[in-house]
Design a protein around this motif. Structure first.
Motif, PDB file in Angstrom:
ATOM      1  N   ASP A  69      -2.753   4.528   3.013  1.00  0.00           N
ATOM      2  CA  ASP A  69      -2.746   4.438   4.478  1.00  0.00           C
ATOM      3  C   ASP A  69      -3.411   5.655   5.105  1.00  0.00           C
ATOM      4  O   ASP A  69      -4.176   5.537   6.068  1.00  0.00           O
ATOM      5  N   ALA A  70      -3.145   6.826   4.544  1.00  0.00           N
ATOM      6  CA  ALA A  70      -3.742   8.059   5.073  1.00  0.00           C
ATOM      7  C   ALA A  70      -5.258   8.044   4.879  1.00  0.00           C
ATOM      8  O   ALA A  70      -6.010   8.459   5.778  1.00  0.00           O
TER       9      ALA A  70
ATOM     10  N   MET B 216       0.834  -1.191   0.000  1.00  0.00           N
ATOM     11  CA  MET B 216       0.000   0.000   0.000  1.00  0.00           C
ATOM     12  C   MET B 216       0.871   1.245   0.000  1.00  0.00           C
ATOM     13  O   MET B 216       1.954   1.250   0.542  1.00  0.00           O
ATOM     14  N   THR B 217       0.298   2.290  -0.538  1.00  0.00           N
ATOM     15  CA  THR B 217       1.031   3.547  -0.573  1.00  0.00           C
ATOM     16  C   THR B 217       0.729   4.360   0.679  1.00  0.00           C
ATOM     17  O   THR B 217      -0.207   4.071   1.425  1.00  0.00           O
ATOM     18  N   ASP B 218       1.538   5.393   0.884  1.00  0.00           N
ATOM     19  CA  ASP B 218       1.297   6.284   2.022  1.00  0.00           C
ATOM     20  C   ASP B 218      -0.055   6.973   1.897  1.00  0.00           C
ATOM     21  O   ASP B 218      -0.731   7.218   2.884  1.00  0.00           O
ATOM     22  N   GLN B 219      -0.445   7.276   0.653  1.00  0.00           N
ATOM     23  CA  GLN B 219      -1.738   7.927   0.421  1.00  0.00           C
ATOM     24  C   GLN B 219      -2.882   6.983   0.809  1.00  0.00           C
ATOM     25  O   GLN B 219      -3.853   7.405   1.423  1.00  0.00           O
TER      26      GLN B 219
ATOM     27  N   THR C  54      -7.997   8.098   7.885  1.00  0.00           N
ATOM     28  CA  THR C  54      -9.042   9.121   7.903  1.00  0.00           C
ATOM     29  C   THR C  54     -10.422   8.476   8.026  1.00  0.00           C
ATOM     30  O   THR C  54     -11.274   8.938   8.792  1.00  0.00           O
ATOM     31  N   ALA C  55     -10.654   7.407   7.281  1.00  0.00           N
ATOM     32  CA  ALA C  55     -11.942   6.714   7.330  1.00  0.00           C
ATOM     33  C   ALA C  55     -12.196   6.108   8.703  1.00  0.00           C
ATOM     34  O   ALA C  55     -13.305   6.186   9.239  1.00  0.00           O
ATOM     35  N   ILE C  56     -11.162   5.537   9.300  1.00  0.00           N
ATOM     36  CA  ILE C  56     -11.291   4.944  10.641  1.00  0.00           C
ATOM     37  C   ILE C  56     -11.615   6.022  11.660  1.00  0.00           C
ATOM     38  O   ILE C  56     -12.485   5.849  12.518  1.00  0.00           O
TER      39      ILE C  56
END
Length: 134
Positions: free
Chosen positions: A6-7, A1-4, A11-13
């Motif tokens: 993961d971000a 996965m990319t850093d984007q 954010t969704a969590i």
């Protein structure tokens, strides 16, 4: 996965945590035949009850069908699978008891001698007047 990615997931969590803390969530739901209401126990210890006639699709349901209520989506929705009806608990509690079309349909079903008389009088005048154009 990319850093984007993961971000976005983080954010969704966080948004879900905020919604879970802020919005009303059901932990139990049942139909009370004695009162004729659907009762919902909320995660914050409160209780909410409403008559089935206010929710689209439940107006004509039998007591047995209403008793089959289930909780979905972390307590944010109530569903009756055999009726194919799902309602949002936050919307119910905010008194948004259905779509605008559903509410308009219910309002249009209201009848009275005064409404019938007004409709006849308006019809004899040629119907609804045109809107003025500017």
């Amino acid at each position: 996965m990319t850093d984007q990615s993961d971000a976005l997931i983080d954010t969704a969590i966080e948004r879900m945590r905020q919604d879970m803390a802020r919005e009303p969530r059901a932990v139990a739901a049942s139909y009370d035949a004695a009162s004729g209401r659907i009762s919902v126990d909320l995660a914050n210890g409160c209780m909410f009850a409403f008559p089935p006639r206010l929710a689209p699709g439940l107006e004509q349901a039998s007591a047995e069908q209403l008793a089959a209520v289930q909780i979905e989506q972390f307590g944010f929705r109530l569903t009756w699978p055999t009726l194919r009806v799902t309602v949002s608990l936050p919307d119910l509690m905010a008194a948004r008891f259905g779509t605008t079309a559903h509410l308009a349909r219910r309002a249009g079903q209201a009848t009275s001698p005064a409404k019938a008389s007004a409709a006849r009088a308006n019809g004899s005048k040629g119907g609804r007047p045109r809107r003025p154009t500017s």
